[in-house]
Scaffold this motif. Structure first.
Motif, PDB file in Angstrom:
ATOM      1  N   VAL A   1       0.826  -1.206   0.000  1.00 15.99           N
ATOM      2  CA  VAL A   1       0.000   0.000   0.000  1.00 15.99           C
ATOM      3  C   VAL A   1       0.857   1.252   0.000  1.00 15.99           C
ATOM      4  N   VAL A   2       0.524   2.181  -0.898  1.00 18.52           N
ATOM      5  CA  VAL A   2       1.121   3.512  -0.918  1.00 18.52           C
ATOM      6  C   VAL A   2       0.082   4.456  -0.343  1.00 18.52           C
ATOM      7  N   LEU A   3       0.407   5.096   0.772  1.00 23.34           N
ATOM      8  CA  LEU A   3      -0.498   6.046   1.408  1.00 23.34           C
ATOM      9  C   LEU A   3      -0.139   7.444   0.936  1.00 23.34           C
ATOM     10  N   ALA A   4      -1.041   8.072   0.208  1.00 21.19           N
ATOM     11  CA  ALA A   4      -0.804   9.416  -0.329  1.00 21.19           C
ATOM     12  C   ALA A   4      -1.737  10.404   0.352  1.00 21.19           C
ATOM     13  N   ASP A   5      -1.203  11.567   0.683  1.00 21.92           N
ATOM     14  CA  ASP A   5      -2.012  12.594   1.336  1.00 21.92           C
ATOM     15  C   ASP A   5      -1.323  13.935   1.128  1.00 21.92           C
ATOM     16  N   VAL A   6      -2.103  15.010   1.133  1.00 19.48           N
ATOM     17  CA  VAL A   6      -1.500  16.338   1.044  1.00 19.48           C
ATOM     18  C   VAL A   6      -0.678  16.621   2.294  1.00 19.48           C
ATOM     19  N   ASN A   7      -0.985  15.939   3.374  1.00 20.40           N
ATOM     20  CA  ASN A   7      -0.250  16.063   4.627  1.00 20.40           C
ATOM     21  C   ASN A   7       0.652  14.839   4.768  1.00 20.40           C
ATOM     22  N   LEU A   8       1.900  14.971   4.349  1.00 21.19           N
ATOM     23  CA  LEU A   8       2.836  13.843   4.378  1.00 21.19           C
ATOM     24  C   LEU A   8       3.033  13.314   5.791  1.00 21.19           C
ATOM     25  N   ASP A   9       3.064  14.190   6.779  1.00 23.92           N
ATOM     26  CA  ASP A   9       3.235  13.731   8.162  1.00 23.92           C
ATOM     27  C   ASP A   9       2.089  12.817   8.580  1.00 23.92           C
TER      28      ASP A   9
ATOM     29  N   ARG B   1       4.369  -0.683   3.235  1.00 21.70           N
ATOM     30  CA  ARG B   1       3.624   0.580   3.214  1.00 21.70           C
ATOM     31  C   ARG B   1       4.601   1.708   2.943  1.00 21.70           C
ATOM     32  N   HIS B   2       4.162   2.643   2.136  1.00 19.99           N
ATOM     33  CA  HIS B   2       4.990   3.791   1.786  1.00 19.99           C
ATOM     34  C   HIS B   2       4.109   5.019   1.836  1.00 19.99           C
ATOM     35  N   SER B   3       4.617   6.113   2.380  1.00 15.61           N
ATOM     36  CA  SER B   3       3.848   7.353   2.398  1.00 15.61           C
ATOM     37  C   SER B   3       4.501   8.345   1.441  1.00 15.61           C
ATOM     38  N   ILE B   4       3.648   9.061   0.707  1.00 19.02           N
ATOM     39  CA  ILE B   4       4.133  10.066  -0.238  1.00 19.02           C
ATOM     40  C   ILE B   4       3.230  11.285  -0.174  1.00 19.02           C
ATOM     41  N   PRO B   5       3.783  12.464  -0.512  1.00 16.59           N
ATOM     42  CA  PRO B   5       2.939  13.659  -0.541  1.00 16.59           C
ATOM     43  C   PRO B   5       2.045  13.630  -1.770  1.00 16.59           C
TER      44      PRO B   5
ATOM     45  N   ALA C   1       2.933   4.141   9.713  1.00 19.10           N
ATOM     46  CA  ALA C   1       3.644   3.588  10.872  1.00 19.10           C
ATOM     47  C   ALA C   1       2.675   2.924  11.848  1.00 19.10           C
ATOM     48  N   ALA C   2       1.526   3.523  12.047  1.00 19.29           N
ATOM     49  CA  ALA C   2       0.554   2.986  12.998  1.00 19.29           C
ATOM     50  C   ALA C   2      -0.034   1.662  12.521  1.00 19.29           C
ATOM     51  N   GLN C   3      -0.103   1.475  11.207  1.00 17.55           N
ATOM     52  CA  GLN C   3      -0.700   0.268  10.649  1.00 17.55           C
ATOM     53  C   GLN C   3       0.284  -0.885  10.553  1.00 17.55           C
ATOM     54  N   GLY C   4       1.569  -0.608  10.674  1.00 22.07           N
ATOM     55  CA  GLY C   4       2.629  -1.566  10.405  1.00 22.07           C
ATOM     56  C   GLY C   4       2.432  -2.990  10.907  1.00 22.07           C
ATOM     57  N   ASN C   5       1.780  -3.832  10.107  1.00 23.10           N
ATOM     58  CA  ASN C   5       1.635  -5.236  10.480  1.00 23.10           C
ATOM     59  C   ASN C   5       2.456  -6.125   9.553  1.00 23.10           C
ATOM     60  N   GLY C   6       3.524  -5.575   8.986  1.00 27.00           N
ATOM     61  CA  GLY C   6       4.400  -6.377   8.146  1.00 27.00           C
ATOM     62  C   GLY C   6       4.190  -6.200   6.653  1.00 27.00           C
TER      63      GLY C   6
END
Length: 82
Positions: A36-44, A59-63, A51-56
């Motif tokens: 899963v790539v988590l994209a949001d205007v708020n990168l933080d 996951r990658h977060s991008i702006p 990080a909270a979902q980290g079940n193995g």
């Protein structure tokens, strides 16, 4: 195939994933086996959700900076999908 393997080998890009519905959907997709790539205007917020979902699952977060395919350009080289 079990429910937690339904999306094994697939990549999901979730916009608005920093909170609310987007975060919930990204968690469900990961539990079904997707990277899963988590994209949001708020990168933080996206990074915190990842990080909270980290079940193995991967996951990658991008702006998220509007239309233009930045999410795909991120996901393809890192996750090997087109």
């Amino acid at each position: 195939m079990t429910e937690n393997q339904l999306l094994q080998g697939k990549v999901a890009i979730v916009t608005g994933a920093g909170g609310g519905i987007g975060s919930t959907y990204s968690k469900g997709l990961a539990e079904a086996g997707a990277a899963v790539v988590l994209a949001d205007v708020n990168l933080d917020a996206a990074t915190a959700a990842a990080a909270a979902q980290g079940n193995g699952q991967a996951r990658h977060s991008i702006p998220l900076r509007g239309a233009g395919g930045a999410e795909s350009r991120f996901a393809v080289p890192r996750l090997g999908r087109q």
